[in-house]
Design a protein around this motif. Structure first.
Motif, PDB file in Angstrom:
ATOM      1  N   VAL A 281       0.764  -1.354  -0.117  1.00  0.00           N
ATOM      2  CA  VAL A 281       0.130   0.143  -0.029  1.00  0.00           C
ATOM      3  C   VAL A 281       0.797   1.298   0.117  1.00  0.00           C
ATOM      4  CG1 VAL A 281      -2.002  -0.979   1.201  1.00  0.00           C
ATOM      5  CG2 VAL A 281      -0.146   0.033   2.379  1.00  0.00           C
ATOM      6  N   PRO A 282       0.305   2.569  -0.377  1.00  0.00           N
ATOM      7  CA  PRO A 282       1.096   3.679  -0.445  1.00  0.00           C
ATOM      8  C   PRO A 282       1.170   3.930   1.241  1.00  0.00           C
ATOM      9  CG  PRO A 282      -1.000   3.741  -1.815  1.00  0.00           C
ATOM     10  CD  PRO A 282      -1.009   2.611  -0.917  1.00  0.00           C
ATOM     11  N   ALA A 283       2.721   4.633   1.274  1.00  0.00           N
ATOM     12  CA  ALA A 283       2.982   5.210   2.408  1.00  0.00           C
ATOM     13  C   ALA A 283       3.867   6.400   2.482  1.00  0.00           C
ATOM     14  CB  ALA A 283       3.487   4.044   3.642  1.00  0.00           C
ATOM     15  N   LEU A 284       3.754   7.319   3.234  1.00  0.00           N
ATOM     16  CA  LEU A 284       4.657   8.532   3.084  1.00  0.00           C
ATOM     17  C   LEU A 284       5.129   9.146   4.416  1.00  0.00           C
ATOM     18  CD1 LEU A 284       2.359  10.414   0.637  1.00  0.00           C
ATOM     19  CD2 LEU A 284       4.614   9.760  -0.054  1.00  0.00           C
ATOM     20  N   LEU A 285       6.279   9.559   4.678  1.00  0.00           N
ATOM     21  CA  LEU A 285       6.771  10.099   5.733  1.00  0.00           C
ATOM     22  C   LEU A 285       6.743  11.880   5.360  1.00  0.00           C
ATOM     23  CD1 LEU A 285       9.576   8.390   7.692  1.00  0.00           C
ATOM     24  CD2 LEU A 285       6.980   8.354   8.264  1.00  0.00           C
ATOM     25  N   ILE A 286       6.346  12.606   6.102  1.00  0.00           N
ATOM     26  CA  ILE A 286       6.245  13.961   5.856  1.00  0.00           C
ATOM     27  C   ILE A 286       6.652  14.781   7.087  1.00  0.00           C
ATOM     28  CG2 ILE A 286       4.804  16.017   5.156  1.00  0.00           C
ATOM     29  CD1 ILE A 286       3.099  13.635   3.967  1.00  0.00           C
ATOM     30  N   SER A 287       7.821  15.864   6.998  1.00  0.00           N
ATOM     31  CA  SER A 287       8.111  16.390   8.102  1.00  0.00           C
ATOM     32  C   SER A 287       9.444  17.422   7.707  1.00  0.00           C
ATOM     33  CB  SER A 287       8.838  15.415   9.111  1.00  0.00           C
ATOM     34  OG  SER A 287       9.498  16.214  10.340  1.00  0.00           O
ATOM     35  N   PRO A 288       9.712  18.314   8.286  1.00  0.00           N
ATOM     36  CA  PRO A 288      10.639  19.145   7.910  1.00  0.00           C
ATOM     37  C   PRO A 288      12.123  18.494   8.219  1.00  0.00           C
ATOM     38  CG  PRO A 288       9.721  20.046   9.786  1.00  0.00           C
ATOM     39  CD  PRO A 288       8.963  19.083   9.314  1.00  0.00           C
ATOM     40  N   TRP A 289      12.018  17.455   8.958  1.00  0.00           N
ATOM     41  CA  TRP A 289      13.093  16.838   9.196  1.00  0.00           C
ATOM     42  C   TRP A 289      13.288  15.307   8.464  1.00  0.00           C
ATOM     43  CZ3 TRP A 289      16.407  19.134  12.478  1.00  0.00           C
ATOM     44  CH2 TRP A 289      15.874  19.915  13.307  1.00  0.00           C
ATOM     45  N   VAL A 290      12.674  15.341   7.278  1.00  0.00           N
ATOM     46  CA  VAL A 290      13.095  14.065   6.309  1.00  0.00           C
ATOM     47  C   VAL A 290      13.800  14.805   5.136  1.00  0.00           C
ATOM     48  CG1 VAL A 290      11.383  12.801   7.446  1.00  0.00           C
ATOM     49  CG2 VAL A 290      10.816  14.054   5.634  1.00  0.00           C
ATOM     50  N   GLY A 291      14.153  13.786   4.305  1.00  0.00           N
ATOM     51  CA  GLY A 291      14.866  14.431   3.148  1.00  0.00           C
ATOM     52  C   GLY A 291      13.786  14.543   1.975  1.00  0.00           C
ATOM     53  N   SER A 292      14.429  15.271   0.851  1.00  0.00           N
ATOM     54  CA  SER A 292      13.428  15.279  -0.218  1.00  0.00           C
ATOM     55  C   SER A 292      13.578  14.206  -1.124  1.00  0.00           C
ATOM     56  CB  SER A 292      13.473  16.667  -0.684  1.00  0.00           C
ATOM     57  OG  SER A 292      12.514  16.954  -1.963  1.00  0.00           O
ATOM     58  N   ALA A 293      12.587  13.976  -1.795  1.00  0.00           N
ATOM     59  CA  ALA A 293      12.353  12.863  -2.879  1.00  0.00           C
ATOM     60  C   ALA A 293      13.143  11.555  -2.219  1.00  0.00           C
ATOM     61  CB  ALA A 293      13.191  13.253  -4.236  1.00  0.00           C
ATOM     62  N   VAL A 294      12.999  11.171  -1.075  1.00  0.00           N
ATOM     63  CA  VAL A 294      13.514   9.956  -0.719  1.00  0.00           C
ATOM     64  C   VAL A 294      12.670   8.820  -1.056  1.00  0.00           C
ATOM     65  CG1 VAL A 294      14.242   8.619   1.459  1.00  0.00           C
ATOM     66  CG2 VAL A 294      14.721  11.334   1.122  1.00  0.00           C
ATOM     67  N   ILE A 295      13.444   7.684  -1.537  1.00  0.00           N
ATOM     68  CA  ILE A 295      12.682   6.508  -1.945  1.00  0.00           C
ATOM     69  C   ILE A 295      12.976   5.304  -0.756  1.00  0.00           C
ATOM     70  CG2 ILE A 295      12.175   4.723  -3.644  1.00  0.00           C
ATOM     71  CD1 ILE A 295      13.019   7.276  -5.440  1.00  0.00           C
ATOM     72  N   GLU A 296      12.224   5.060  -0.115  1.00  0.00           N
ATOM     73  CA  GLU A 296      12.752   4.002   0.960  1.00  0.00           C
ATOM     74  C   GLU A 296      12.294   2.603   0.565  1.00  0.00           C
ATOM     75  OE1 GLU A 296      14.859   3.836   3.059  1.00  0.00           O
ATOM     76  OE2 GLU A 296      14.065   2.600   4.984  1.00  0.00           O
ATOM     77  N   HIS A 297      13.202   1.567   0.456  1.00  0.00           N
ATOM     78  CA  HIS A 297      12.759   0.179   0.117  1.00  0.00           C
ATOM     79  C   HIS A 297      12.592  -0.589   1.333  1.00  0.00           C
ATOM     80  CE1 HIS A 297      13.469   1.510  -3.975  1.00  0.00           C
ATOM     81  NE2 HIS A 297      14.749   1.404  -3.625  1.00  0.00           N
ATOM     82  N   ASP A 298      13.339  -1.604   1.795  1.00  0.00           N
ATOM     83  CA  ASP A 298      13.470  -2.174   2.806  1.00  0.00           C
ATOM     84  C   ASP A 298      13.928  -1.568   4.004  1.00  0.00           C
ATOM     85  OD1 ASP A 298      12.060  -4.807   1.932  1.00  0.00           O
ATOM     86  OD2 ASP A 298      14.053  -4.881   0.574  1.00  0.00           O
ATOM     87  N   GLY A 299      13.530  -2.015   5.237  1.00  0.00           N
ATOM     88  CA  GLY A 299      14.200  -1.427   6.432  1.00  0.00           C
ATOM     89  C   GLY A 299      15.296  -2.040   6.761  1.00  0.00           C
ATOM     90  N   ILE A 300      15.799  -1.437   7.818  1.00  0.00           N
ATOM     91  CA  ILE A 300      17.156  -1.778   8.612  1.00  0.00           C
ATOM     92  C   ILE A 300      17.059  -2.548   9.740  1.00  0.00           C
ATOM     93  CG2 ILE A 300      18.445  -0.194   7.088  1.00  0.00           C
ATOM     94  CD1 ILE A 300      19.037   1.374   9.660  1.00  0.00           C
ATOM     95  N   ASN A 301      15.878  -2.593  10.596  1.00  0.00           N
ATOM     96  CA  ASN A 301      15.766  -3.026  11.965  1.00  0.00           C
ATOM     97  C   ASN A 301      14.563  -3.875  11.573  1.00  0.00           C
ATOM     98  OD1 ASN A 301      13.929  -1.057  12.081  1.00  0.00           O
ATOM     99  ND2 ASN A 301      15.175   0.174  13.146  1.00  0.00           N
ATOM    100  N   GLY A 302      14.131  -4.402  13.035  1.00  0.00           N
ATOM    101  CA  GLY A 302      13.019  -5.395  13.100  1.00  0.00           C
ATOM    102  C   GLY A 302      13.441  -6.656  12.592  1.00  0.00           C
ATOM    103  N   ALA A 303      12.936  -7.729  13.081  1.00  0.00           N
ATOM    104  CA  ALA A 303      13.258  -9.224  12.628  1.00  0.00           C
ATOM    105  C   ALA A 303      12.980  -9.386  11.292  1.00  0.00           C
ATOM    106  CB  ALA A 303      12.453 -10.340  13.592  1.00  0.00           C
ATOM    107  N   GLY A 304      12.009  -8.569  10.725  1.00  0.00           N
ATOM    108  CA  GLY A 304      11.730  -8.969   9.356  1.00  0.00           C
ATOM    109  C   GLY A 304      12.373  -7.998   8.204  1.00  0.00           C
ATOM    110  N   LEU A 305      13.132  -7.115   8.726  1.00  0.00           N
ATOM    111  CA  LEU A 305      13.671  -5.711   7.734  1.00  0.00           C
ATOM    112  C   LEU A 305      12.327  -5.641   6.690  1.00  0.00           C
ATOM    113  CD1 LEU A 305      17.130  -7.553   7.145  1.00  0.00           C
ATOM    114  CD2 LEU A 305      16.564  -5.907   8.808  1.00  0.00           C
ATOM    115  N   THR A 306      11.314  -5.358   7.329  1.00  0.00           N
ATOM    116  CA  THR A 306      10.411  -4.921   6.142  1.00  0.00           C
ATOM    117  C   THR A 306       9.172  -4.124   6.861  1.00  0.00           C
ATOM    118  OG1 THR A 306      10.485  -7.303   5.440  1.00  0.00           O
ATOM    119  CG2 THR A 306       8.208  -6.182   5.128  1.00  0.00           C
ATOM    120  N   TYR A 307       8.919  -3.152   6.109  1.00  0.00           N
ATOM    121  CA  TYR A 307       7.708  -2.277   6.797  1.00  0.00           C
ATOM    122  C   TYR A 307       6.387  -2.758   6.495  1.00  0.00           C
ATOM    123  CZ  TYR A 307      11.529   1.087   6.548  1.00  0.00           C
ATOM    124  OH  TYR A 307      12.822   1.941   6.667  1.00  0.00           O
ATOM    125  N   THR A 308       5.779  -2.625   7.557  1.00  0.00           N
ATOM    126  CA  THR A 308       4.299  -2.929   7.389  1.00  0.00           C
ATOM    127  C   THR A 308       3.342  -2.055   8.564  1.00  0.00           C
ATOM    128  OG1 THR A 308       4.041  -4.319   9.842  1.00  0.00           O
ATOM    129  CG2 THR A 308       5.144  -5.329   7.776  1.00  0.00           C
TER     130      THR A 308
END
Length: 437
Positions: free
Chosen positions: A360-387
């Protein structure tokens, strides 16, 4: 704009090296808006500002589904960017319907190793399942479940994606409908619920939720709502027995007033109206959903709390619309409960809550995140996956809830995303968003 390819390792290292501020200094308010029933490919399949996005435009091949999964070389429909502002039908998204969409059968063999289950996820059953629901072999009509939106129809969301962070591997926690997924968003489990049953409107869920967790850790919160349906905090018996309905569940007008006055709580959770105007759940139009999101963003951006706000947008589930990426399997069942329903073929199917739903679509929006950032898999959690459970995982780390102990094993499995919060404040975040088409 040149897209910034997210290197999670680089961002994590940068965050660790920069000690001028902490995560808690930068993010003091989290606002979560959960929209309805669109897959990643349906919604973001035509994004063109970066070739790094895993969408249909960048697939390198045409994504098609056969009219009959038993005849893969027969008639088919191939995805095209011709979906309209209003979807004429509401595709099936029951647990068994989604099983057919993913596996081409209502009864996938889940006794084999996880790798074999994943290999069986062909994502070829969306078209035939829509034919089943419509009781029609009109492929033009059924093909609406395969087609995707042209970017011209989502000027608000495409602008947000290009200016902030987009996830292209964020999966629903349940391969099924809205309320079980919203339960995972807000508690990391659904207590065995696999359909939108009466339990969600009668405070029937007994498990501990993020709302209870926040209260017990002295973090302020409000569930703002714009719907005739129960807002998500009211899924839980605790919300009723502790009297939180009167104190912490408020109409959406309160959100706009609180944002303007700088009085938003530390955690704001927003339920859209469903299903005619705001939520994008068919037949809710895309453009009115865009207008709704624009109003939320611009209220936050104009408010005095913007400089320390993280705005999270996700969609609760795919709504039966096609996606080409097979969801992960072998995920932990957080409460040991199962769900059984009767499939369209008259046979029962039991789901063990051990595989994820569609992207599904998901976005992070803040003055503390980068612009045009494309995030694939995660780097932590046992599954290294965003849910969806990634939200609970993140806020546990942000506010050290329960000394950082995750609510459930699913929350522990999901990746959190604090590494995407930088120590560089952006003074270029847009004040207003484009007008909807």
């Amino acid at each position: 704009m040149v897209p910034l390819r997210t290197s999670s390792i680089i961002l994590a290292g940068y965050l660790a090296a920069s000690r001028a501020q902490t995560l808690q200094d930068n993010i003091k308010n989290v606002v979560v808006l959960i929209q309805e029933n669109r897959s990643f490919d349906f919604f973001f399949g035509d994004l063109s500002y970066s070739t790094d996005i895993d969408n249909l435009r960048n697939l390198g091949a045409t994504f098609c589904n056969p009219a009959n999964v038993s005849l893969p070389n027969g008639s088919s429909v191939c995805a095209a960017a011709v979906a309209g502002n209003v979807s004429p039908d509401d595709p099936n998204h029951s647990v068994t319907g989604v099983a057919f969409q993913i596996f081409g059968t209502f009864h996938p063999n889940e006794t084999v190793p996880a790798a074999q289950i994943l290999a069986a996820e062909t994502m070829q059953g969306f078209l035939q399942e829509e034919e089943n629901v419509l009781k029609s072999t009109n492929l033009k009509t059924a093909g609406e479940t395969i087609n995707f939106l042209p970017t011209s129809l989502i000027p608000v969301y495409s602008f947000l994606a290009e200016n902030f962070v987009i996830f292209d591997r964020w999966f629903a926690d349940v391969p099924g409908p809205t309320d079980p997924n919203r339960a995972y968003i807000t508690s990391g489990a659904s207590h065995g619920h696999g359909q939108n049953d009466n339990g969600f409107s009668t405070f029937a869920l007994p498990q501990r939720s993020i709302f209870q967790q926040l209260s017990e850790n002295n973090i302020t919160w409000i569930n703002y709502f714009n719907s005739s349906f129960n807002p998500d905090a009211e899924f839980y018996s605790w919300t009723k027995t502790e009297g939180k309905v009167a104190t912490n569940v408020k109409p959406i007008a309160n959100f706009f007033a609180d944002a303007k006055a700088g009085n938003l709580p530390q955690f704001s959770y927003i339920n859209p109206e469903c299903c005619s105007f705001d939520s994008m759940h068919p037949p809710s139009p895309i453009n009115t959903g865009e207008a709704w999101t624009k109003s939320i963003y611009e209220a936050l951006r104009a408010g005095s709390q913007w400089n320390n706000t993280l705005f999270i947008i996700a969609f609760d589930e795919h709504g039966g619309f096609a996606d080409h990426v097979p969801p992960p399997v072998g995920v932990p069942n957080p409460d040991g409960l199962t769900y059984t329903e009767t499939a369209a073929d008259g046979k029962s199917y039991t789901f063990n809550f051990n595989r994820l739903g569609v992207r599904v679509p998901a976005l992070l929006i803040s003055p503390w995140v980068g612009s045009a950032v494309i995030e694939h898999d995660g780097i932590n959690g046992a599954g290294l996956t965003y849910t969806h459970s990634s939200i609970a995982a993140f806020i546990a780390k942000l506010w050290n809830l329960d000394n950082g102990v995750p609510l459930t094993s699913r929350v522990a499995w999901a990746s959190s995303f604090e590494h995407l919060i930088t120590n560089t404040f952006r003074d270029d975040t847009p004040v207003t968003l484009p007008n909807p088409t």
